[in-house]
Structures are given as structure tokens and as C-alpha cells.
Motif scaffolding. Structure first.
Motif, PDB file in Angstrom:
ATOM      1  N   VAL A 131       0.834  -1.204   0.000  1.00  0.00           N
ATOM      2  CA  VAL A 131       0.000   0.000   0.000  1.00  0.00           C
ATOM      3  C   VAL A 131       0.870   1.257   0.000  1.00  0.00           C
ATOM      4  N   ALA A 132       2.019   1.207   0.682  1.00  0.00           N
ATOM      5  CA  ALA A 132       2.939   2.353   0.690  1.00  0.00           C
ATOM      6  C   ALA A 132       3.436   2.644  -0.726  1.00  0.00           C
ATOM      7  N   ASN A 133       3.629   1.598  -1.535  1.00  0.00           N
ATOM      8  CA  ASN A 133       4.041   1.803  -2.924  1.00  0.00           C
ATOM      9  C   ASN A 133       3.011   2.619  -3.693  1.00  0.00           C
ATOM     10  N   ASP A 134       1.763   2.553  -3.264  1.00  0.00           N
ATOM     11  CA  ASP A 134       0.691   3.299  -3.922  1.00  0.00           C
ATOM     12  C   ASP A 134       0.407   4.642  -3.254  1.00  0.00           C
ATOM     13  N   GLY A 135       1.250   5.052  -2.291  1.00  0.00           N
ATOM     14  CA  GLY A 135       1.095   6.360  -1.672  1.00  0.00           C
ATOM     15  C   GLY A 135       0.119   6.416  -0.516  1.00  0.00           C
ATOM     16  N   GLY A 136      -0.134   5.289   0.124  1.00  0.00           N
ATOM     17  CA  GLY A 136      -1.075   5.273   1.242  1.00  0.00           C
ATOM     18  C   GLY A 136      -0.608   4.405   2.383  1.00  0.00           C
ATOM     19  N   ASP A 137      -1.522   4.134   3.280  1.00  0.00           N
ATOM     20  CA  ASP A 137      -1.239   3.287   4.425  1.00  0.00           C
ATOM     21  C   ASP A 137      -2.549   2.696   4.922  1.00  0.00           C
ATOM     22  N   ILE A 138      -2.458   1.530   5.492  1.00  0.00           N
ATOM     23  CA  ILE A 138      -3.601   0.871   6.114  1.00  0.00           C
ATOM     24  C   ILE A 138      -3.133   0.369   7.467  1.00  0.00           C
ATOM     25  N   THR A 139      -3.839   0.751   8.519  1.00  0.00           N
ATOM     26  CA  THR A 139      -3.469   0.326   9.862  1.00  0.00           C
ATOM     27  C   THR A 139      -4.634  -0.363  10.555  1.00  0.00           C
ATOM     28  N   PHE A 140      -4.296  -1.256  11.451  1.00  0.00           N
ATOM     29  CA  PHE A 140      -5.286  -1.992  12.230  1.00  0.00           C
ATOM     30  C   PHE A 140      -5.948  -1.050  13.223  1.00  0.00           C
ATOM     31  N   ARG A 141      -7.278  -1.128  13.330  1.00  0.00           N
ATOM     32  CA  ARG A 141      -8.007  -0.334  14.320  1.00  0.00           C
ATOM     33  C   ARG A 141      -8.765  -1.203  15.311  1.00  0.00           C
ATOM     34  N   GLY A 142      -9.285  -2.372  14.835  1.00  0.00           N
ATOM     35  CA  GLY A 142     -10.034  -3.193  15.774  1.00  0.00           C
ATOM     36  C   GLY A 142     -10.441  -4.534  15.187  1.00  0.00           C
ATOM     37  N   PHE A 143     -10.929  -5.391  16.091  1.00  0.00           N
ATOM     38  CA  PHE A 143     -11.422  -6.719  15.707  1.00  0.00           C
ATOM     39  C   PHE A 143     -12.584  -7.050  16.627  1.00  0.00           C
ATOM     40  N   GLY A 154      -4.002   8.343   3.386  1.00  0.00           N
ATOM     41  CA  GLY A 154      -3.302   8.785   2.188  1.00  0.00           C
ATOM     42  C   GLY A 154      -4.083   8.479   0.931  1.00  0.00           C
ATOM     43  N   ALA A 155      -3.395   7.930  -0.070  1.00  0.00           N
ATOM     44  CA  ALA A 155      -4.036   7.636  -1.351  1.00  0.00           C
ATOM     45  C   ALA A 155      -5.155   6.619  -1.204  1.00  0.00           C
ATOM     46  N   CYS A 156      -5.098   5.788  -0.146  1.00  0.00           N
ATOM     47  CA  CYS A 156      -6.133   4.758   0.048  1.00  0.00           C
ATOM     48  C   CYS A 156      -7.473   5.352   0.473  1.00  0.00           C
ATOM     49  N   SER A 157      -7.427   6.472   1.159  1.00  0.00           N
ATOM     50  CA  SER A 157      -8.654   7.098   1.642  1.00  0.00           C
ATOM     51  C   SER A 157      -9.403   7.698   0.465  1.00  0.00           C
ATOM     52  N   GLY A 158     -10.585   7.189   0.209  1.00  0.00           N
ATOM     53  CA  GLY A 158     -11.395   7.707  -0.884  1.00  0.00           C
ATOM     54  C   GLY A 158     -11.026   7.181  -2.257  1.00  0.00           C
ATOM     55  N   CYS A 159     -10.111   6.232  -2.313  1.00  0.00           N
ATOM     56  CA  CYS A 159      -9.693   5.665  -3.596  1.00  0.00           C
ATOM     57  C   CYS A 159     -10.803   4.785  -4.162  1.00  0.00           C
ATOM     58  N   PRO A 160     -11.120   4.932  -5.445  1.00  0.00           N
ATOM     59  CA  PRO A 160     -12.168   4.104  -6.038  1.00  0.00           C
ATOM     60  C   PRO A 160     -11.890   2.600  -5.921  1.00  0.00           C
ATOM     61  N   SER A 161     -10.614   2.212  -5.930  1.00  0.00           N
ATOM     62  CA  SER A 161     -10.298   0.777  -5.857  1.00  0.00           C
ATOM     63  C   SER A 161     -10.090   0.281  -4.434  1.00  0.00           C
ATOM     64  N   SER A 162     -10.282   1.145  -3.430  1.00  0.00           N
ATOM     65  CA  SER A 162     -10.028   0.724  -2.051  1.00  0.00           C
ATOM     66  C   SER A 162     -10.987  -0.362  -1.587  1.00  0.00           C
ATOM     67  N   THR A 163     -12.220  -0.324  -2.039  1.00  0.00           N
ATOM     68  CA  THR A 163     -13.179  -1.369  -1.667  1.00  0.00           C
ATOM     69  C   THR A 163     -12.725  -2.715  -2.210  1.00  0.00           C
ATOM     70  N   ALA A 164     -12.263  -2.732  -3.452  1.00  0.00           N
ATOM     71  CA  ALA A 164     -11.756  -3.977  -4.036  1.00  0.00           C
ATOM     72  C   ALA A 164     -10.510  -4.449  -3.300  1.00  0.00           C
ATOM     73  N   THR A 165      -9.640  -3.518  -2.947  1.00  0.00           N
ATOM     74  CA  THR A 165      -8.426  -3.869  -2.197  1.00  0.00           C
ATOM     75  C   THR A 165      -8.807  -4.522  -0.872  1.00  0.00           C
ATOM     76  N   LEU A 166      -9.761  -3.920  -0.170  1.00  0.00           N
ATOM     77  CA  LEU A 166     -10.202  -4.476   1.112  1.00  0.00           C
ATOM     78  C   LEU A 166     -10.847  -5.840   0.932  1.00  0.00           C
ATOM     79  N   ARG A 167     -11.837  -5.903   0.061  1.00  0.00           N
ATOM     80  CA  ARG A 167     -12.641  -7.117  -0.083  1.00  0.00           C
ATOM     81  C   ARG A 167     -11.859  -8.290  -0.680  1.00  0.00           C
ATOM     82  N   HIS A 168     -11.164  -8.023  -1.777  1.00  0.00           N
ATOM     83  CA  HIS A 168     -10.552  -9.128  -2.504  1.00  0.00           C
ATOM     84  C   HIS A 168      -9.107  -9.374  -2.103  1.00  0.00           C
ATOM     85  N   GLY A 169      -8.403  -8.333  -1.725  1.00  0.00           N
ATOM     86  CA  GLY A 169      -7.005  -8.509  -1.370  1.00  0.00           C
ATOM     87  C   GLY A 169      -6.797  -8.815   0.096  1.00  0.00           C
ATOM     88  N   ILE A 170      -7.045  -7.832   0.929  1.00  0.00           N
ATOM     89  CA  ILE A 170      -6.758  -7.951   2.357  1.00  0.00           C
ATOM     90  C   ILE A 170      -7.678  -8.971   3.019  1.00  0.00           C
TER      91      ILE A 170
END
Length: 190
Positions: A131-143, A154-170
Motif C-alpha cells: 500500500v505504501a508503494n501506492d502512496g497510502g497506508d492501512i493500519t489496524f483499528r479493531g477486531f 493517504g491515497a487509500c482514503s477515498g480511492c475508487p479501488s479501495s473497496t476492491a483492495t479491502l474485499r478481494h485482497g486484504i
């Protein structure tokens, strides 16, 4: 000083690489002028009309724009970054100088400590570098109840592909290694 720029998956965000360290550790996400008060560089960037977000990584600065065009914004942003680094001013003010250390409270049940440790390690070693390569960051908040909550910056906030990154990748990665994970969601405000 030569500053490289890179596109990110978020068309509203560009990544600027000044060729030197930006932050010694961690990341810093500033989404408005008030939050930028902790950084002379961020304050300078928010003075540029059209800048709506600034994110610092270890060796990069991601800038998010509002409705403006990059061809008008980019020269002003490059100039502001260059002027800042040439001035020798710190990127972030120390707490003594009016800077802040944001408190990011994590939430999870004590009995989930081992599961959370595994989730955090996977995020730290497999997700954050990509994610840093794409100009953003993702951190753990809770479970809670099988749901992992992540803070997208960063770039992840509001990114059109962030939902796909979350759902399919992470989500797929975490479910593979941690059977207790049912779903991955961004924290509120995303």
C-alpha cells in the motif's frame, strides 16, 4: 533537489518522492488545515488552493486534490515541497512546539489478543509495504465478531479501488491465515 512524482490508484492523489526521508517512523494523515497545524510542510501545502489532503510516509508525500487539475496544482506542490526541504525546517513539529501525537485507540476483546497479533503481523509484513508503494497506508483499528476494522490513509482514503483492495485482497489474505476473520471493513469516516 529533484522530486519525482508517481501516479497512485486514486486519481485524486499524487505521490511525491523528495529523495530523502520524510518521517523517521510511522505515517501522518492530515485531511484538513486544522490537522496540518502539526507540520510546517503540510501547512504550506494546504495553502495551495485545491489541496484537500496531505499524507506523509517514510520517504514520500501523497497529496490529494479537490476539484482542481493536476497540471495547475503540481508545479505549486513541487515548489512548496522544495522550498520546505531547502529551508531546513522540520517536517513535523515536536510536541513541545505545538505538534500533536494522535491517539489511535484499538479495540478488541482480551481473548482475541493472539488472533489480533497475527492480523497485525500480516498487515505489517504483507499489506502495508504494498500500500505504501501506492502512496497510502492501512493500519489496524479493531477486531470484533470476526470483523477486522482498518484505517485507510493517504491515497487509500477515498480511492475508487479501495473497496476492491479491502474485499478481494486484504480480506482474502486474512481469511486464509486467520480462520476467525469473517470480513474486513474500513473504520467509519471512510
Amino acid at each position: 533537489m529533484f522530486i519525482q512524482t508517481e501516479a497512485t490508484p486514486n486519481p485524486a492523489t499524487l505521490k511525491f518522492l523528495p529523495g530523502r526521508a520524510v518521517l523517521d517512523h510511522g505515517t501522518l494523515d492530515m485531511r484538513d488545515k486544522t490537522a496540518a497545524a502539526q507540520s510546517p510542510l503540510a501547512e504550506r501545502l494546504f495553502e495551495i488552493a485545491g489541496v484537500s489532503g496531505v499524507f506523509f510516509g517514510s520517504d514520500f508525500i501523497s497529496v490529494t486534490k479537490a476539484e482542481s487539475e493536476w497540471q495547475q496544482l503540481k508545479p505549486a506542490i513541487l515548489g512548496a515541497i522544495m522550498e520546505h526541504f531547502m529551508s531546513g525546517a522540520p517536517v513535523v513539529r515536536s510536541v513541545a512546539d505545538g505538534g500533536t501525537t494522535p491517539a489511535e485507540d484499538e479495540f478488541f476483546a482480551p481473548e482475541d489478543t493472539e488472533t489480533v497479533a497475527t492480523i497485525k503481523e500480516l498487515i505489517e509484513t504483507r499489506v502495508r509495504p504494498a500500500v505504501a508503494n501506492d502512496g497510502g497506508d492501512i493500519t489496524f483499528r479493531g477486531f470484533k465478531d470476526g470483523v477486522v476494522y482498518l484505517d485507510m490513509k493517504g491515497a487509500c482514503s477515498g480511492c475508487p479501488s479501495s473497496t476492491a483492495t479491502l474485499r478481494h485482497g486484504i480480506q482474502n489474505l486474512l481469511r486464509h491465515y486467520v480462520p476467525d476473520v469473517v470480513e474486513v471493513r474500513p473504520t467509519s469516516g471512510q
